[in-house]
Design an enzyme around this catalytic site. Structure first.
Site, PDB file in Angstrom:
ATOM      1  N   ALA A  86      -1.014  12.795  16.731  1.00  0.00           N
ATOM      2  CA  ALA A  86      -1.955  13.213  17.551  1.00  0.00           C
ATOM      3  C   ALA A  86      -1.608  14.600  17.815  1.00  0.00           C
ATOM      4  O   ALA A  86      -2.370  15.684  17.796  1.00  0.00           O
ATOM      5  CB  ALA A  86      -2.192  12.709  19.181  1.00  0.00           C
ATOM      6  N   VAL A 116       2.325   2.829   2.339  1.00  0.00           N
ATOM      7  CA  VAL A 116       3.670   2.817   3.253  1.00  0.00           C
ATOM      8  C   VAL A 116       4.486   1.604   2.636  1.00  0.00           C
ATOM      9  O   VAL A 116       5.790   2.200   2.305  1.00  0.00           O
ATOM     10  CB  VAL A 116       3.313   2.301   4.671  1.00  0.00           C
ATOM     11  CG1 VAL A 116       4.402   2.142   5.122  1.00  0.00           C
ATOM     12  CG2 VAL A 116       2.313   3.569   5.291  1.00  0.00           C
ATOM     13  N   GLY A 117       3.986   0.515   2.277  1.00  0.00           N
ATOM     14  CA  GLY A 117       4.755  -0.508   2.093  1.00  0.00           C
ATOM     15  C   GLY A 117       5.536  -0.416   0.585  1.00  0.00           C
ATOM     16  O   GLY A 117       6.924  -0.488   0.511  1.00  0.00           O
ATOM     17  N   GLU A 150       1.932  12.042   2.932  1.00  0.00           N
ATOM     18  CA  GLU A 150       1.811  11.621   1.426  1.00  0.00           C
ATOM     19  C   GLU A 150       1.799  13.209   0.689  1.00  0.00           C
ATOM     20  O   GLU A 150       1.486  14.044   1.202  1.00  0.00           O
ATOM     21  CB  GLU A 150       0.467  11.079   1.540  1.00  0.00           C
ATOM     22  CG  GLU A 150       0.209   9.529   1.772  1.00  0.00           C
ATOM     23  CD  GLU A 150      -1.108   8.987   1.909  1.00  0.00           C
ATOM     24  OE1 GLU A 150      -1.902   9.381   1.053  1.00  0.00           O
ATOM     25  OE2 GLU A 150      -1.479   8.256   2.995  1.00  0.00           O
ATOM     26  N   CYS A 176      -4.474   8.446   8.792  1.00  0.00           N
ATOM     27  CA  CYS A 176      -3.910   8.365  10.076  1.00  0.00           C
ATOM     28  C   CYS A 176      -4.423   9.087  11.062  1.00  0.00           C
ATOM     29  O   CYS A 176      -4.804   8.625  12.498  1.00  0.00           O
ATOM     30  CB  CYS A 176      -2.313   8.595  10.071  1.00  0.00           C
ATOM     31  SG  CYS A 176      -1.627   7.342   9.019  1.00  0.00           S
ATOM     32  N   PHE A 195       6.975   7.545   9.331  1.00  0.00           N
ATOM     33  CA  PHE A 195       6.803   9.096   9.715  1.00  0.00           C
ATOM     34  C   PHE A 195       6.446   9.871   8.163  1.00  0.00           C
ATOM     35  O   PHE A 195       7.237  10.933   7.866  1.00  0.00           O
ATOM     36  CB  PHE A 195       7.876   9.774  10.327  1.00  0.00           C
ATOM     37  CG  PHE A 195       7.961   9.344  11.904  1.00  0.00           C
ATOM     38  CD1 PHE A 195       6.898   9.483  12.756  1.00  0.00           C
ATOM     39  CD2 PHE A 195       8.743   8.388  12.260  1.00  0.00           C
ATOM     40  CE1 PHE A 195       6.985   8.776  14.102  1.00  0.00           C
ATOM     41  CE2 PHE A 195       8.933   7.772  13.353  1.00  0.00           C
ATOM     42  CZ  PHE A 195       7.792   8.015  14.486  1.00  0.00           C
ATOM     43  N   GLY A 208       0.660  -1.291   0.054  1.00  0.00           N
ATOM     44  CA  GLY A 208       0.004  -0.116  -0.154  1.00  0.00           C
ATOM     45  C   GLY A 208       0.697   1.170  -0.213  1.00  0.00           C
ATOM     46  O   GLY A 208       2.062   1.371  -0.329  1.00  0.00           O
TER      47      GLY A 208
END
Length: 480
Positions: A221, A12-13, A161, A272, A158, A10
């Protein structure tokens, strides 16, 4: 030759493994996924995700030391280091529904690793997971170990996109969490050596497992909190005549605060922020910390408020109804330079306008009609489950059209909403757009992309988040 396998192809991978393959030509990197269409796309000229610079990296390495495959078990069995980058969606049912992370895919990956492994493995958590997930994964692996040794590491991503390749080339930090045992330290060192091919040593941070897991949730957060903070101030700016851009600039000049993530907008999105804060809330509640849970809940409440406030402003400005009116929506992705629509504020804004029976015409340079219709028809959180578990033929909204041109989207429209900050929206011919719209012509800028004064000179009635209100808007009903 060291062999790395990544489960999950996806957002990230795929990019992470492509960069590892580029920077470590002596390491064989295989990305595996059960989705054949996704793997086929990675092996084609039309990659399944849009990310600036990704094409070039994949083309250079693919077939040399970077491979994409659906033969999951074979490559997991052969690997020395296994990255697990599967979805951890928010649970939609059962204990913790609506808040807790659903670790179904993680658990099935761990069980499969235990089933097929014939040699010792380092298993790396790459997806964002709740604190203490490593402990659960460790139990599954050790109880099914057949004498094989497993070391679990946490190595959260971290990436942002739109700048993922740049972030991978020059990371602020690489975080590796492991057990504080001799075997754990050895595993941490092995992963450090991979990153050391291009990341300076002072940027590779090592911690215990739990600190690494919590650091990722906390980082997201904190970032979301900044966006909600400036968005809360934007509402106050509109009420008082202050300008949120000026306030944010002045605040950001304080070196203790800094200027990043202080752009007022229609709200944050992406896969996220909301998911990780809800997860943080659930962890706090489970650990008997209701005050802390409520503190983080407020970040999401302000985000939801900002989206509903935007919709209310649109409807109130246009004589308190958008029924039967054409509203052009420019931008559907959650931010520029990505085709990702997960949790995009555009979904909630469109739902709000559709609820008042608006006719919506959407243009986004990177998002397909199929994706937009799917997003608008899907239940909350379903987007984060694999495509084969999603509705196969989503109910198309008859009031929604998707076009491939901003001028087509705005032709005959009563109002125009800018919901993604694509650079091309700054340079559109707004005189041409104005001439082709119904009058009075409204612009609702949810990303502060346009110059409101220039648009007012053309003849538009303009609403920009957190900016002094147009005289027209002041005369309309108050928006809460």
């Amino acid at each position: 030759m060291v062999k790395i396998c990544c489960i999950g192809a996806g957002y990230v991978g795929g990019p992470t493994m492509a960069v590892i393959a580029l920077k470590c030509p002596a390491i064989e990197v295989v990305v595996v996924d059960i989705s054949k269409p996704r793997v086929d796309a990675w092996n084609s000229d039309q990659l399944p995700i849009y990310e600036p610079g990704l094409d070039e990296v994949v083309k250079e390495c693919r077939g040399r030391n970077l491979f994409f495959s659906t033969d999951v078990e074979k490559h997991v069995a052969e690997a020395d280091i296994i990255f697990v980058s599967v979805n951890t969606p928010t649970k939609t049912r059962g204990l913790g529904a609506g808040k807790a992370a659903d670790l179904t895919y993680w658990e099935s990956a761990a069980r499969m690793i235990a089933d097929v492994s014939k040699s010792d493995k380092i298993v790396v958590e790459k997806s964002t997971v709740p604190v203490k997930t490593a402990e659960a994964i460790e139990k599954i692996l050790t109880h099914n170990s057949k004498g094989i040794n497993y070391q679990i590491l946490s190595n959260p991503e971290f990436l942002a996109e739109g700048t993922a390749i740049e972030d991978l080339f020059k990371p602020d930090r690489v975080l590796i969490g492991g057990r504080e045992t001799p075997e754990g330290k050895k595993a941490v060192q092995a992963l450090k050596e991979v990153y050391a091919h291009w990341v300076p040593e002072d940027r590779i941070i090592t911690t215990n497992l739990w600190s690494a897991e919590l650091s990722k949730l906390a980082a997201n957060a904190f970032l979301a909190q900044r966006i909600s903070s400036v968005n809360a101030i934007s509402a106050l700016c509109e009420a008082t005549g202050a300008n949120v851009s000026e306030v944010a600039y002045a605040v950001g000049k304080d070196t203790r605060i800094g200027p990043k993530f202080l752009n007022a907008s229609v709200g944050f999105g992406g896969s996220c922020f909301q998911k990780d804060i809800l997860n943080l809330v659930y962890i706090c509640e489970c650990n008997g910390l209701p005050e802390v849970a409520n503190y983080w809940k407020q970040v999401i409440k302000i985000n939801d408020y900002q989206k509903s406030r935007f919709v209310n402003r649109v409807v109130a400005s246009m004589f308190n109804t958008v029924s039967g009116k054409k509203i052009a929506v420019l931008g559907f992705a959650f931010k520029k330079d990505t085709g990702d629509t997960r949790e995009t504020p555009a979904i909630d804004v469109c739902h709000g306008l559709l609820g008042d029976k608006a006719q919506i015409s959407i243009y986004d340079p990177q998002v397909t009609e199929d994706q937009i219709q799917r997003d608008l028809s899907m239940a909350k959180f379903d987007w984060d489950h694999p495509r084969h578990l999603q509705p196969t033929s989503p109910t198309a909204f008859k009031q929604v059209s998707v076009v491939w041109d901003a001028y087509e989207a705005t032709k005959g429209a009563h109002g125009l909403c800018i919901l993604t900050e694509w650079d091309e929206f700054k340079t559109l011919d707004y005189q041409r757009i104005f001439d082709n719209m119904q009058k009075p012509a409204f612009v609702f800028d949810g990303r502060n992309v346009v110059d409101p004064e220039k648009l007012r000179e053309i003849g538009f009635i303009v609403y920009s988040i957190g900016k002094p209100l147009d005289a027209w808007l002041k005369d309309m009903p108050a928006v809460a």
